[in-house]
Scaffold this active site. Structure first.
Site, PDB file in Angstrom:
ATOM      1  N   SER A  64       2.294   2.641  -3.815  1.00 55.46           N
ATOM      2  CA  SER A  64       1.952   2.633  -4.737  1.00 55.46           C
ATOM      3  C   SER A  64       0.557   1.641  -4.616  1.00 55.46           C
ATOM      4  CB  SER A  64       2.824   1.828  -5.661  1.00 55.46           C
ATOM      5  OG  SER A  64       3.814   3.037  -6.325  1.00 55.46           O
ATOM      6  N   LYS A  67      -2.229   3.510  -5.117  1.00 57.88           N
ATOM      7  CA  LYS A  67      -2.863   3.947  -6.799  1.00 57.88           C
ATOM      8  C   LYS A  67      -3.960   3.149  -7.149  1.00 57.88           C
ATOM      9  CE  LYS A  67       1.550   5.262  -8.212  1.00 57.88           C
ATOM     10  NZ  LYS A  67       3.196   4.880  -8.745  1.00 57.88           N
ATOM     11  N   TYR A 191      -0.077  13.501  -2.472  1.00 57.08           N
ATOM     12  CA  TYR A 191       0.202  12.242  -3.354  1.00 57.08           C
ATOM     13  C   TYR A 191       0.951  11.575  -1.985  1.00 57.08           C
ATOM     14  CZ  TYR A 191       2.823   8.603  -6.457  1.00 57.08           C
ATOM     15  OH  TYR A 191       3.711   7.847  -5.776  1.00 57.08           O
ATOM     16  N   TYR A 243       4.221  -2.654 -13.775  1.00 57.30           N
ATOM     17  CA  TYR A 243       5.071  -1.656 -14.219  1.00 57.30           C
ATOM     18  C   TYR A 243       5.575  -2.302 -15.156  1.00 57.30           C
ATOM     19  CZ  TYR A 243       4.668   0.394  -9.931  1.00 57.30           C
ATOM     20  OH  TYR A 243       3.695   1.200  -8.691  1.00 57.30           O
ATOM     21  N   VAL A 261       6.606   0.512  -3.456  1.00 62.12           N
ATOM     22  CA  VAL A 261       8.014  -0.230  -2.712  1.00 62.12           C
ATOM     23  C   VAL A 261       8.670  -0.415  -1.895  1.00 62.12           C
ATOM     24  CG1 VAL A 261       9.256   1.500  -4.474  1.00 62.12           C
ATOM     25  CG2 VAL A 261       8.433   2.749  -2.389  1.00 62.12           C
TER      26      VAL A 261
HETATM   27  N1  GLN Z   1       5.922   7.217  -3.146  1.00 58.34           N
HETATM   28  C1  GLN Z   1       6.721   6.402  -4.331  1.00 58.34           C
HETATM   29  C2  GLN Z   1       6.965   7.519  -4.809  1.00 58.34           C
HETATM   30  O1  GLN Z   1       6.674   8.125  -5.647  1.00 58.34           O
HETATM   31  C3  GLN Z   1       5.423   5.168  -4.352  1.00 58.34           C
HETATM   32  C4  GLN Z   1       6.367   4.432  -5.274  1.00 58.34           C
HETATM   33  C5  GLN Z   1       5.918   2.895  -5.416  1.00 58.34           C
HETATM   34  O2  GLN Z   1       5.700   2.446  -4.907  1.00 58.34           O
HETATM   35  N2  GLN Z   1       6.530   1.930  -6.440  1.00 58.34           N
HETATM   36  O3  GLN Z   1       8.031   7.082  -5.562  1.00 58.34           O
END
Ligand code: GLN
Length: 465
Positions: A64, A67, A191, A243, A261
Site C-alpha cells: 500500500s 498508493k 493495482y 487507515y 501489509v
Molecule cells: N495489495 C494489498 C491489498 O490490496 C495492499 C494492502 C496494504 O498494504 N494495506 O490488500
C-alpha cells in the site's frame, strides 16, 4: 570520528525487536511465509545522505505504500480536478479493504484505502490505457524516485491475484458507481501489480525524502513531483495514511506516513527527513507493530512531530551599520552620514522571516517615534543593503513581501543594493512597477563600490562587511 547516528538507529531497532506482537499478513501466501525476524530502519536526509541499520538490503513488496506515489502520478496524468472528482480526501475510519463509498458523491473516501487506490491506478496514463502501459509508467516513476531500477515480484503478484475476490469486488463496485470506466478486472490486476513492486528500506527512505524535499530528488536535484502534488500527497498521508489508526498516529508520531501489509512504513517530515522502517508482523489495522514502535521512538527522541514548532523565525534578520570611507567617487550626498545599513537574512525564509525584515525596515528606516527608542535610527542612511548571501530559499510570500518592500524603498528615493549570488530574489525587471530597480550584486565588495565609489572602505561593526 564515527557518526553516532547509525549507532542510534541500531538502538532503535533493538528496542523494538523484543516486541513479538502482530502476525505476518496471511491473505497473501508469500507474505504469510515471510521471515518475521527481519528488521530494518533507514533515514534519508533531504540532501541525500542516508543512514540505515538492520536488514537494509532485504527486499519486500511495497504494497500500500505505492498508493501515495501512484496518487501523485494520477494527479500528474489526469490533473488534480479530475482526481478530486473521482477520489475524496476524507479519512474513512474503515479498514483499508473496506467496500465503502462516500455518501452523495459515490467517490471512494480517500486514495489510501484500496477503493481510492484502485481508482487512482485507473487514472494513470489515461482511462483507456492497458495494464502494461500503466505498470510501465508506475515502475518507471517509482524507480526514478528510488534512484535504481525496481521490478515486480511475480510470485507476490500471482499469490495476491489468486485470492483477489475482495479487491475484485471493490473494482466492480467502483465500475457500478461510475467511478472507474475501464474493465474493473484490468484495474484491479494493475493495482495488485503495483503493490507487488519490490523495494528495500533504502529505496523507501529515498522515495520519502523526495516528498520531504518538496518533490526534488535529494541526489539528482531533479523536480520529480510538482510541489503542489507533494502537498496533496502529504496531506492525505497525514489524515489517511495509517487507515483507521490515523488519529492515533498523528498525535503520537506526528509526521505524514504510509504503511503496507508487507510490514514497511514510510514517513516524510517536510524539509527534514524521509524515513522507512521494515518488520513483517502487522497489527489488526494492517500496520507493522515494530514499525509503529520505531516511528514513535524516533519521533519522541528526535523531535520529529510536525506540530513541534521551531523558533527559527526569531533569528533570521540581523541589522548592522557601516561607515564608508573615501572611495574613487563620492556618490553619496552631504547629509547622509555616509552610513550604510545592512539587513542580513539567513536560511529558508518564509512569511515570519520576511515579516521580521519588514518590521526592521519600517522601524529603522522610517520616521523616529519618540515612544520607541531606536526607531528611525537609520532614516538618512546613504545606502541600504539587503544581504541574501546566506539565504537558501524564499518562499512565494516571503519573496512577494520583500519585492513590495523594495518597491516602496525605491519610491522613497533610497539607494538600495541587494547581495544575491544565488538569485533567490528573482527580481523580474520586466514586471517591476514604475521602472525602478535595486542594484543586484554578487558580493559585499560590489555593494560597497556601488554605494561609496570604487575602492571605498567600510568601517563596520560587522566584520563580514
Ligand atoms: N495489495 C494489498 C491489498 O490490496 C495492499 C494492502 C496494504 O498494504 N494495506 O490488500
Amino acid at each position: 570520528m564515527k557518526s553516532p547516528i547509525p549507532d542510534y538507529l541500531h538502538h532503535v531497532l533493538e528496542t523494538a525487536r523484543p516486541n513479538e506482537g502482530g502476525a505476518a499478513a496471511d491473505y497473501i501466501e508469500t507474505l504469510a511465509n515471510a521471515d518475521t525476524s527481519k528488521m530494518a530502519i533507514c533515514l534519508s536526509m533531504v540532501d541525500g545522505n542516508v543512514y540505515s541499520a538492520g536488514d537494509d538490503k532485504i527486499e519486500f513488496s511495497i504494497q500500500s505504500i505505492s498508493k501515495a506515489f501512484v496518487y501523485a502520478i494520477a494527479i500528474e496524468d489526469a490533473g488534480l480536478d479530475q482526481v478530486l472528482s473521482k477520489i475524496g480526501v476524507e479519512p474513512s475510519g474503515d479498514r483499508f479493504n473496506q467496500l465503502s463509498l462516500e455518501r452523495n458523491t459515490n467517490r471512494p473516501m480517500n486514495p489510501m484505502i484500496n477503493a481510492g487506490a484502485i481508482t487512482a491506478h485507473s487514472l494513470v496514463v489515461s482511462p483507456t490505457a492497458t495494464l502494461d502501459q500503466r505498470t510501465e509508467r508506475i515502475l518507471n516513476a517509482l524507480s526514478r524516485l528510488a534512484g535504481r531500477q525496481l521490478h515486480v515480484d511475480e510470485e507476490v503478484y500471482q499469490a495476491e491475484l489468486k485470492d483477489a475476490d475482495r479487491n475484485m469486488a471493490i473494482g466492480y463496485m467502483l465500475k457500478a458507481a461510475g467511478i472507474i470506466t475501464c474493465d474493473p478486472q484490468e484495474a484491479v490486476r494493475g493495482y495488485i501489480r503495483q503493490c507487488a513492486i519490490n523495494v528495500n528500506v533504502q529505496d523507501l527512505a529515498m522515495m520519502s525524502a523526495v516528498l520531504a524535499n518538496a518533490g526534488v530528488h535529494p541526489v539528482s536535484n531533479e523536480q520529480i513531483i510538482p510541489q503542489t502534488s507533494v502537498r496533496q500527497v502529504l496531506s492525505v498521508m497525514t489524515t489517511c495514511g495509517m487507515y483507521d489508526a490515523a488519529g492515533d498516529w498523528v498525535s503520537s508520531v506526528g509526521f505524514p506516513a504510509k504503511s503496507g501489509v508487507a510490514g514497511a512504513i514510510i514517513g516524510a517530515l517536510p524539509g527534514q527527513v524521509g524515513i522507512a522502517t521494515f518488520s513483517p508482523k502487522i497489527d489488526e489495522r494492517g500496520n507493522s507493530v515494530r514499525g509503529v514502535a520505531m516511528c514513535q521512538q524516533l519521533s519522541r527522541e528526535m523531535g520529529l512531530h510536525m506540530m513541534d514548532a521551531s523558533h527559527v523565525a526569531r533569528s533570521t534578520v540581523q541589522t548592522s551599520v557601516s561607515t564608508l570611507v573615501e572611495g574613487e567617487h563620492k556618490t553619496h550626498n552631504g547629509s547622509c552620514k555616509r552610513e550604510v545599513v545592512v539587513f542580513k537574512l539567513r536560511g529558508a525564509v518564509r512569511f515570519p522571516g520576511a515579516e521580521r525584515l519588514t518590521r526592521a525596515l519600517a522601524r529603522e528606516l522610517g520616521q523616529p517615534d519618540p515612544l520607541d527608542e531606536g526607531s528611525g535610527s537609520h532614516a538618512d542612511a546613504c545606502g541600504i543593503v539587503f544581504s541574501f548571501r546566506d539565504v537558501f530559499s524564499l518562499n512565494f510570500i516571503a519573496r512577494r513581501l520583500i519585492h513590495e518592500n523594495i518597491a516602496r524603498l525605491l519610491k522613497e528615493g533610497k539607494v538600495l543594493v541587494i547581495i544575491d549570488p544565488s538569485e533567490v530574489l528573482e527580481w523580474d525587471k520586466a514586471k517591476a512597477k514604475d521602472g525602478r530597480h535595486p542594484k543586484v550584486v554578487d558580493n559585499e565588495k560590489e555593494a560597497r563600490d556601488y554605494i561609496g565609489g570604487t575602492g571605498c572602505q567600510a568601517v563596520s561593526q560587522d566584520p563580514e562587511w
